[in-house]
Design an enzyme around this catalytic site. Structure first.
Site, PDB file in Angstrom:
ATOM      1  CD  GLN A 156       6.867   4.306  -2.770  1.00  0.00           C
ATOM      2  OE1 GLN A 156       7.464   5.384  -2.761  1.00  0.00           O
ATOM      3  NE2 GLN A 156       5.569   4.215  -2.590  1.00  0.00           N
ATOM      4  CE1 TYR A 216       0.772  -0.044   4.432  1.00  0.00           C
ATOM      5  CE2 TYR A 216      -1.502  -0.641   4.808  1.00  0.00           C
ATOM      6  CZ  TYR A 216      -0.245  -0.397   5.297  1.00  0.00           C
ATOM      7  OH  TYR A 216      -0.001  -0.510   6.629  1.00  0.00           O
ATOM      8  CD  GLU A 217       0.270   6.204   1.128  1.00  0.00           C
ATOM      9  OE1 GLU A 217       0.630   6.976   0.238  1.00  0.00           O
ATOM     10  OE2 GLU A 217      -0.864   6.225   1.626  1.00  0.00           O
ATOM     11  N   GLY A 218       1.654   2.752  -2.613  1.00  0.00           N
ATOM     12  CA  GLY A 218       2.578   2.561  -3.735  1.00  0.00           C
ATOM     13  C   GLY A 218       3.511   1.400  -3.467  1.00  0.00           C
TER      14      GLY A 218
END
Lengths: 601, 601
Positions: free
Chosen positions: A447, A440-442
């Site tokens: 990233q 999650y969050e990329g």
């Protein structure tokens, strides 16, 4: 999970001794309230809350999980009460603007508290944690009225918040999203669509939930340039500050997941829900990018949290569990067998976890300083430099810390042998909980593309130079110090190589764009190891100075020096594999036809 | 778990084309019944059973788990019926002695079936799998009467078996075990004590369970030299071959674990249970070592199984999931986004899994040939050579295949993004199930000590030479082949380095025994990568030959060649990190005082 003990000594070492946080706060007028006494009091009070209130609920959360019904989601036993105490203790308002009821303390101090909260009980910590995204959105882009209505209640902790991005058919690729927002005559919008993977999307901890929702206006251009941001509260604000009517957003179900069972991961159905535009139309994604770095550091922190938990559990067990004799002869002849901490391979596992936990802590609080400066710096130039450094470090911290956090959690389990696989010891929960952080969050892949493509190559390497310059200065300053040669020489070499690799990949990318994606994750992992090499060298430098000055805490500093040596000898050489892989070219990935991958059946 | 499709084409490639199994079987008189037709029929029939019967129960087993009551353990829905069909199909008797009802087919053929069973449903496969240990013990050390009573019923599948080694205070360190065996006048023994982590220790699949129990006789010397083996059946054999009275062994509880929920991991309490000595008194451990290699290969196989499952799930998803456009421009412009298999990093994940699954398969069936030769070879010299090679390869296969199996399972989950973390897709179960394999049957650390200490250094490197000689011959034979230079040159270099590293560590170990433990895991992982480098080079050689000869399956062979290239370019360079770590000495592990590890709180 074994009991959590907040690593206050190590936090002091990293923040105060290594990174000079006292001077850092005093250098920023907006942070001057964060005097050493205040900081110390907050960390000690926070530690107590995390150790006594949150840590005991960590296993409860995993076992009970959340329960869904038509009426809503019930969190595990004790979660509500802990949240009440969190709010009462003022923890939700710590690092937020005084004009909306916050205590105005620095973001970096909030992160230290979040580290302890997350290490004690990550699933619980996500409820107040997700509010951050909503608060950041409102702070940066809300109208005065929106701030007065929503931000104040999020800061007070009365309400919590979420970020509603993902839909079933789009996660990374937000350009595909379909949730619609149709303007009404009264200036509000009718929101319709379905969101999934909404952490803390529904629960019983607070009376209201403020969803920040990505959706498309009717005239929106396709793709990511047609996305707008909306506030969609669970209950509409009523007259006189109370709750008004229930809005048309419902939790359709919660996911069954590998871990973080204490946190509800929701499908949210928006059925003609009332929403309010926040920020300019069609600029939703751009608005979100303004605080993406902080959000991603919040997830980076999860890697640190699980490494710390793994370390604490594994060291304790390794000292208690008796099994086999040391190869060089019994070390505890009075016992039926030696404690397993005598065995070199158990130490290798422990030191790997330790090197990641403590090294990543240094990286995180260094990045957190840049957050402070970017936000509170008085000089534009200074703010921009910090912002650039932060932009560079954020994808590294997010991906490297979560990848190594997962690795550390697995090593922690391994130290327990077969017992590590059993629920009772908590190490398998730690591993299960840690696995989400790379997604999650990329994801790590996302990233890595952000780092190499957007951050490094699009700035012609300037973003990298912002950091390698710091490393270079360090190496120059200490190159004559014989005691540090074992660190400074390989670090200087690595620092040069980092730039050369970037150049080589940049040149190849000019010929073939796929080279960026083909090198990205290896480049990111290399960068993570290089960052930690710098921080471990600096920690070794500091420890050597303290030891030379005859510190009364010789054992603590000796352990730092020894861990630095371990890192350089046994962890850093992994960069060799990454160098070879990132330079090997896109061909070995791209040649195989998609339909030829699995002809083995 | 996504549906399982048995990799029959790849099994044929590895077994028939690469390793020449047809000739191998014909060269061993005891294996001549395994004609190509018979082998093919068994693999196809086995594939059907695994795909149709076992695979659909894999998720059921995870969700339902096993249920304990005073009366016994209930397995998940469908497990009983599947076991009935397994027995009816004759699968339990495949590779066992005809004089006790077996079909007398080679062990290596049994392994191919076990691979498919395990990939389809590892937790289920452990029930018949655990019987193997009991059958091996009885075959090697049982009296004629014991064989007639127990072995025949294990082979027929009427009864299942277990191995009862672990106790709460001893796993690796069996010398500490306390279970007692007191002789009775009738020649039987009274067994008392408590065992834990007994896989398949209690269940409802078969009418009786034959426990092979490690215990101490009253006059036993302390430590590992005082352990004897006993048969302790759940029901004592009755008159006329029926079941007699219930014996004093009870399942006290079952463990809650991270995964393999479909298999009951039992605490077994022996309360004056009746046992029968098997093999000579006090020689229990030595007896067990006679078939340890086969047992460990059975666990090595688990790594392969999870890698295969990860690969099948991830490739399918990567072709279907649409997300983002390729960096070099749209590949499926007619769709709203490209399938994620176009992205280089997704391919990197897929190819890593593929390289491990297919490379480990080659390693496994090569080792399985040595099992056949060691067991059925007619020439003593030939048997000894195979035994030595097997002894060397077994710890590598057990540890390397399970470590890379876990890594592969994690990559498989990663390909799914956030969906990978959700139960529904099965990838998180695959990861949870895979984690145990690095622990049981000897942890990775234990395997590494076995490899470097017992196998390699205690034979003055002879064990290693048995394998490097094969690699050397391969390199010599193909050094003039320009098409293979990209594999043969690095392989030859690696092969030399392998020997040099062994020598260097051996020299250091003469000074300090801890150097063995300090280098062991890095040495083992290096050895694993080196083994796969050999097999990938040989597979590339074969694929190149097939392509040159104009094979009608060009895509299949091209993919082999491309995977070999990927392995050499992006996986094999990891050895550089392991070399540096293993040569870095024990100092960086041993210097820190046990009490100084965690002074950060």
């Amino acid at each position: 999970m074994p009991d959590y003990k907040a690593p206050l000594r190590d936090l002091r070492f990293v923040r105060e001794e290594l990174l000079g946080y006292a001077a850092h706060y005093q250098s920023l007028p907006a942070c001057r309230d964060a005097t050493p006494d205040v900081v110390e009091a907050i960390l000690e009070e926070g530690a107590r809350f995390c150790e006594e209130v949150l840590a005991p609920l960590n296993r409860v959360g995993d076992r009970e999980g959340c329960r869904w019904s038509e009426a809503g989601v019930t969190t595990p036993s004790g979660f509500r009460e802990a949240y009440r105490r969190y709010v009462e203790g003022g923890w939700s308002s710590l690092a937020h603007a005084p004009e909306y009821g916050g205590q105005g303390l620095p973001e970096s101090l909030g992160m230290a508290v979040t580290e302890m909260v997350g290490s004690a009980n990550w699933a619980w910590g996500m409820y107040p944690g997700l509010s951050q995204g909503a608060m950041n959105t409102l702070s940066a882009h809300g109208t005065a009225e929106q701030k007065a209505t929503y931000l104040t209640r999020l800061i007070s902790g009365e309400w919590t918040g979420t970020m509603c991005l993902t839909e079933p058919h789009c996660g990374t690729d937000l350009g595909l999203l379909r949730t619609r927002a149709e303007p009404r005559d009264d200036g509000s919008y009718r929101i319709s669509g379905s969101k999934m993977f909404i952490s803390a999307g529904e629960h019983d901890l607070a009376e209201n939930i403020v969803h920040i929702v990505l959706a498309r206006l009717p005239d929106a251009p396709p793709g990511t340039r047609g996305i707008s941001l909306f506030i969609v509260p669970k209950f509409l604000p009523g007259e006189g500050g109370g709750l008004g009517r229930r809005n048309g957003v419902r939790c359709g179900s919660i996911e069954e997941k590998m871990g973080i069972h204490g946190n509800a991961t929701c499908v949210l159905n928006f059925d003609d829900a009332t929403g309010f535009l926040i920020g300019p139309p069609h600029k939703g994604l751009a608005c979100m990018f303004t605080f993406m770095n902080t959000a991603r550091l919040g997830t980076a922190l999860q890697g640190l949290a699980h490494a710390e938990a793994a370390f604490q559990g594994a060291v304790r067990y390794a000292r208690e569990r008796l099994q086999m004799r040391a190869l060089s002869g019994p070390k505890a002849p009075e016992l039926p067998a030696d404690p397993i901490i005598v065995h070199p391979d158990v130490r290798r596992l422990l030191l790997t976890i330790k090197a990641f936990a403590e090294g990543n802590r240094a990286l995180l609080y260094f990045a957190a300083q840049q957050v402070d400066i970017a936000r509170y710096g008085e000089d534009e130039q200074q703010r921009q430099t910090a912002e650039a450094l932060l932009a560079f470090l954020t994808p590294i911290a997010k991906a490297f810390m979560t990848e190594t956090g997962f690795e550390a959690a697995s090593h922690g389990l391994q130290v327990f042998g077969g017992h590590g696989y059993i629920r009772e010891w908590g190490m398998e929960q730690n591993l299960r909980d840690s696995r989400i952080a790379m997604l999650y969050e990329g994801t790590t892949g996302v990233q890595a593309l952000d780092l190499l493509g957007r951050k490094v190559l699009m700035t012609q390497g300037e973003a990298l130079k912002g950091f390698t310059r710091i490393v270079h200065r360090f190496c120059q300053a200490h190159r004559a110090n014989a005691a540090l040669r074992e660190f400074v020489e390989p670090l200087a070499q690595l620092n040069r190589e980092w730039g050369e690799l970037t150049l080589q990949i940049g040149m190849k990318a000019l010929q073939d764009r796929e080279e960026v994606g083909a090198a990205a994750v290896d480049y990111l992992m290399y960068s993570g190891y290089a960052c930690l090499a710098y921080f471990w060298a600096d920690m070794a430098r500091l420890a050597a100075e303290k030891l030379a000055a005859g510190s009364g805490e010789a054992a603590f500093y000796r352990a730092k020096l020894q861990t630095a040596r371990f890192y350089y000898a046994r962890v850093l050489p992994r960069t060799r594999g990454h160098v070879a892989a990132m330079l090997s070219g896109a061909g070995n990935l791209m040649e195989m036809a998609a339909e030829e991958f699995d002809l083995g059946a």
